[in-house]
Design an enzyme around this catalytic site. Structure first.
Site, mmCIF file in Angstrom:
data_model
loop_
_atom_site.group_PDB
_atom_site.id
_atom_site.type_symbol
_atom_site.label_atom_id
_atom_site.label_comp_id
_atom_site.label_asym_id
_atom_site.label_seq_id
_atom_site.Cartn_x
_atom_site.Cartn_y
_atom_site.Cartn_z
ATOM 1 N N HIS A 17 0.842 -1.195 0.000
ATOM 2 C CA HIS A 17 0.000 0.000 0.000
ATOM 3 C C HIS A 17 0.879 1.247 0.000
ATOM 4 C CE1 HIS A 17 0.684 0.785 4.253
ATOM 5 N NE2 HIS A 17 0.353 -0.459 4.526
ATOM 6 N N HIS A 20 4.130 1.590 2.134
ATOM 7 C CA HIS A 20 5.327 0.914 1.631
ATOM 8 C C HIS A 20 5.937 1.708 0.477
ATOM 9 C CE1 HIS A 20 2.634 -2.539 3.007
ATOM 10 N NE2 HIS A 20 3.582 -2.453 3.926
ATOM 11 N N CYS A 125 2.251 -9.526 20.588
ATOM 12 C CA CYS A 125 1.327 -9.158 19.511
ATOM 13 C C CYS A 125 1.711 -9.925 18.256
ATOM 14 C CB CYS A 125 1.359 -7.656 19.211
ATOM 15 S SG CYS A 125 0.403 -7.254 17.722
ATOM 16 N N CYS A 128 2.541 -7.620 15.178
ATOM 17 C CA CYS A 128 3.864 -6.980 15.231
ATOM 18 C C CYS A 128 4.965 -8.035 15.219
ATOM 19 C CB CYS A 128 4.055 -6.184 16.524
ATOM 20 S SG CYS A 128 3.036 -4.737 16.729
ATOM 21 N N CYS A 143 -2.580 -4.108 21.842
ATOM 22 C CA CYS A 143 -1.410 -3.595 21.125
ATOM 23 C C CYS A 143 -1.647 -2.122 20.782
ATOM 24 C CB CYS A 143 -1.200 -4.390 19.839
ATOM 25 S SG CYS A 143 -0.009 -3.623 18.732
ATOM 26 N N HIS A 146 -1.829 -2.077 16.684
ATOM 27 C CA HIS A 146 -2.890 -2.799 15.972
ATOM 28 C C HIS A 146 -4.217 -2.841 16.721
ATOM 29 C CE1 HIS A 146 0.819 -4.368 14.046
ATOM 30 N NE2 HIS A 146 0.078 -4.192 12.970
ATOM 31 N N LYS A 304 -2.790 5.873 11.405
ATOM 32 C CA LYS A 304 -1.753 5.327 10.551
ATOM 33 C C LYS A 304 -2.425 4.481 9.468
ATOM 34 C CE LYS A 304 2.059 2.130 10.284
ATOM 35 N NZ LYS A 304 2.427 0.775 10.678
ATOM 36 N N LYS A 307 -2.816 -1.859 6.293
ATOM 37 C CA LYS A 307 -3.740 -2.852 5.765
ATOM 38 C C LYS A 307 -4.632 -3.370 6.890
ATOM 39 C CE LYS A 307 -5.367 -5.636 2.705
ATOM 40 N NZ LYS A 307 -5.993 -5.245 1.459
HETATM 41 N N1 MSP Z 1 8.911 -6.620 7.983
HETATM 42 C C1 MSP Z 1 9.038 -5.541 8.879
HETATM 43 C C2 MSP Z 1 10.313 -4.753 8.621
HETATM 44 C C3 MSP Z 1 11.584 -5.538 8.691
HETATM 45 S S1 MSP Z 1 12.962 -4.559 8.288
HETATM 46 C C4 MSP Z 1 14.276 -5.490 8.679
HETATM 47 C C5 MSP Z 1 7.856 -4.591 8.726
HETATM 48 N N2 MSP Z 1 7.192 -4.686 7.560
HETATM 49 S S2 MSP Z 1 5.937 -3.786 7.166
HETATM 50 O O1 MSP Z 1 5.430 -4.343 5.946
HETATM 51 O O2 MSP Z 1 5.038 -3.641 8.237
HETATM 52 O O3 MSP Z 1 6.535 -2.399 6.768
HETATM 53 C C6 MSP Z 1 6.772 -1.396 7.715
HETATM 54 C C7 MSP Z 1 7.363 -0.213 7.002
HETATM 55 O O4 MSP Z 1 6.533 0.167 5.896
HETATM 56 C C8 MSP Z 1 7.452 1.053 7.850
HETATM 57 O O5 MSP Z 1 8.593 1.072 8.673
HETATM 58 C C9 MSP Z 1 7.492 2.097 6.760
HETATM 59 O O6 MSP Z 1 8.751 2.102 6.163
HETATM 60 C C10 MSP Z 1 6.461 1.572 5.787
HETATM 61 N N3 MSP Z 1 5.118 1.968 6.138
HETATM 62 C C11 MSP Z 1 4.039 1.147 6.294
HETATM 63 N N4 MSP Z 1 2.951 1.896 6.560
HETATM 64 C C12 MSP Z 1 3.271 3.192 6.603
HETATM 65 C C13 MSP Z 1 2.569 4.390 6.810
HETATM 66 N N5 MSP Z 1 1.271 4.429 7.024
HETATM 67 N N6 MSP Z 1 3.269 5.543 6.795
HETATM 68 C C14 MSP Z 1 4.605 5.558 6.573
HETATM 69 N N7 MSP Z 1 5.292 4.456 6.360
HETATM 70 C C15 MSP Z 1 4.658 3.243 6.353
HETATM 71 O O7 MSP Z 1 7.615 -3.832 9.620
#
Ligand code: MSP
Length: 511
Positions: A17, A20, A125, A128, A143, A146, A304, A307
């Site tokens: 989304h 990312h 969690c 997480c 959490c 979440h 925030k 998904k």
């Molecule tokens: N898999 C772990 C990260 C491991 S790194 C060694 C993870 N994955 S995640 O799919 O949840 O991605 C988290 C990251 O996605 C956040 O740290 C950020 O970089 C990005 N984001 C996801 N949602 C976001 C927002 N709503 N706003 C900004 N960044 C976001 O955690």
């Protein structure tokens, strides 16, 4: 000089989304900028495929975790080029070579005396994939991220002696104040460290979906240790980056790119990167990365975007309608990089119209149109106007200095002020009036030459943010050189311009 930038690796339990896309775009801007500086660049992104979030999501769909991982990894992989991201490699933590490095490094951590057997009991969690300390639990045993109820876990694990790194970490923070930015995040991480570090589980016993622990086949590694090591393992088996000097095939990239220059993350995963990661590297005797930059959250209606909360804005839809450049620009312009910010379709459309279309788009089209109309497309051989040169003095250096600190919004603002300056210059000089007076032909020459050179200069600087549009525009100016040393006003030598279709059409073809 080499530059190595990473994004977090994204969980494959759900589809990509905008959140990312955001980090990937930011990392791409940094990678492209450093390539403009003539540095050797490696830009890594990828997917985090093990652990409970993925296992649970697969279970809910009635499929194997590997199948879900394969399916969603493809979607993340496909997102990068759609965003215009120029990543050099896409790592998947189910890559065999990654798993081998995880096993090797974590065995070394054990040999170095930082692993022991114990029993974990506490709140957890599953979304997480994280154990929560007492002060991190929301009301109703929930959490804080979440909002789901935490589970009570009791499990025999191998533990990582995080507590042994309390002092080394405090020293790291004292000695390298620029290691983590922005300052608020630095303070947050440091106060977490100072509050006292407890040892953490390194393995999971009941879970099957993970990298097997080589010294105990009943365990897999806790997904975060597996995941963090991607930044390191990738350099052992990724192919050479495009444009690398000949003869380097098969060379281990670690020597050239480790330690990483920048890890970009959001604040949700601060503790893992700011505390666990440096401790783990110290335990394995691996050099620490140079910088971590923590950006904020993209918010929708104040929450925030994620998904699991179901409030996502679809990046694919925006790209289809307006192109990747518009999305890249919007996210880095509208939300100050490093802070939280709300995004909406309305604010996107406003930025697109008022800035991309009306400011940059118009500047480009009228500059080209006037040279075509008054000088048949040939750029007059005149020097740049000193009045404008002053406003552009030191611009590439200032932009580079901001990007060195990952201040991507401030860097963009520096450039955009010059886009506005050029538009004001057009109004001040009114070339159409000069054109009516033969006695002012030289003035008109100077104004047109200055405008087109100014346009070239800002466009080279904008390339990391707007790669497709910048390349198209520079093509029309016959000035494809992207090197930062030549971004300076006056360094160009444009001879002829050609007309192009509007860079940022107001009515999209599909709309
Ligand atoms: N898999 C772990 C990260 C491991 S790194 C060694 C993870 N994955 S995640 O799919 O949840 O991605 C988290 C990251 O996605 C956040 O740290 C950020 O970089 C990005 N984001 C996801 N949602 C976001 C927002 N709503 N706003 C900004 N960044 C976001 O955690």
């Amino acid at each position: 000089m080499s530059f190595y930038v990473t994004t977090p690796i994204y969980y494959v339990n759900a589809a990509p989304h905008l959140g990312h896309a955001y980090t990937t775009i930011a990392a791409d801007v940094m990678a492209r900028h450093h390539r403009q500086r003539g540095e050797e660049v490696f830009f890594l992104t990828g997917t985090d495929e093990h652990g409970e979030p993925v296992a649970d999501a697969a279970h809910a769909l009635g499929i194997e975790p590997q199948e879900l991982a394969d399916r969603n990894a493809e979607r993340f992989k496909a997102l990068a080029p759609q965003l215009g991201a120029s990543n050099d490699f896409f790592i998947r933590t189910t890559d065999r070579q990654h798993e081998a490095t995880v096993q090797e490094v974590l065995s070394r951590v054990r040999e170095n005396g930082f692993v022991y057997e114990g029993t974990y009991e506490g709140s957890y969690c599953p979304r997480c994939a994280d154990f929560k300390a007492e002060n991190e639990i929301d009301e109703g045993n929930r959490c804080p991220i979440h909002h789901i109820e935490l589970t009570r876990e009791q499990e025999d694990n191998y533990f990582f002696k995080l507590s042994a790194f309390q002092e080394p970490l405090e020293r790291l923070y004292a000695e390298r104040e620029d290691w983590l930015a922005p300052r608020t995040r630095y303070n947050e991480a440091l106060s977490f460290i100072r509050s006292g570090l407890r040892d953490v589980p390194l393995t999971r016993h009941r879970l099957k979906w993970g990298v097997p622990v080589p010294w105990d086949s009943e365990h897999v590694f806790y997904v975060w240790f597996d995941a963090l090591l991607n930044y390191y393992s990738a350099l052992r088996y990724a192919p050479q980056p495009a444009g690398a000097p000949q003869g380097l095939a098969g060379e281990d990239l670690l020597g050239r790119f480790w330690p990483a220059s920048y890890h970009l993350i959001a604040k949700d995963i601060l503790r893992f990167h700011a505390v666990y990661w440096p401790a783990l590297l110290m335990a394995a005797e691996i050099e620490l990365p140079e910088h971590i930059f923590v950006h904020g959250y993209l918010l929708m209606e104040g929450e925030k975007m994620s998904k699991s909360l179901g409030n996502v804005l679809d990046p694919f839809a925006v790209i289809e309608r307006y192109g990747a450049d518009a999305l890249r620009f919007y996210l880095l312009r509208d939300v100050p990089f490093g802070q939280d910010g709300s995004v909406s379709t309305a604010s996107f459309e406003l930025r697109y119209e008022s800035e991309l279309a009306n400011e940059l788009g118009n500047l480009a089209s009228r500059t080209i149109a006037m040279i075509v109309r008054f000088r048949d497309g040939t750029v007059p051989a005149a020097g740049v106007d000193p009045a404008l040169a002053e406003d552009f003095a030191g611009l590439p250096e200032r932009v580079a200095a901001q990007i060195d600190r990952a201040e991507l919004t401030l860097a963009l603002e520096e450039i955009w002020q010059r886009v506005r300056r050029l538009n004001r210059y057009v109004e001040e000089q009114a070339p159409w009036r000069l054109a009516r007076d033969d006695a002012r032909a030289e003035d008109l020459d100077r104004v047109l030459a200055t405008l087109v050179e100014g346009l070239r200069s800002v466009t080279v600087l904008l390339w990391p943010y707007l790669p497709q549009s910048a390349e198209r525009l520079l093509g029309a100016l016959g000035a494809p050189d992207l090197a930062l040393v030549n971004a300076r006003l006056g360094a160009g030598s444009i001879e002829r311009v050609s007309t192009i279709d509007s860079l940022f059409p107001k009515e999209s073809p599909s709309g």
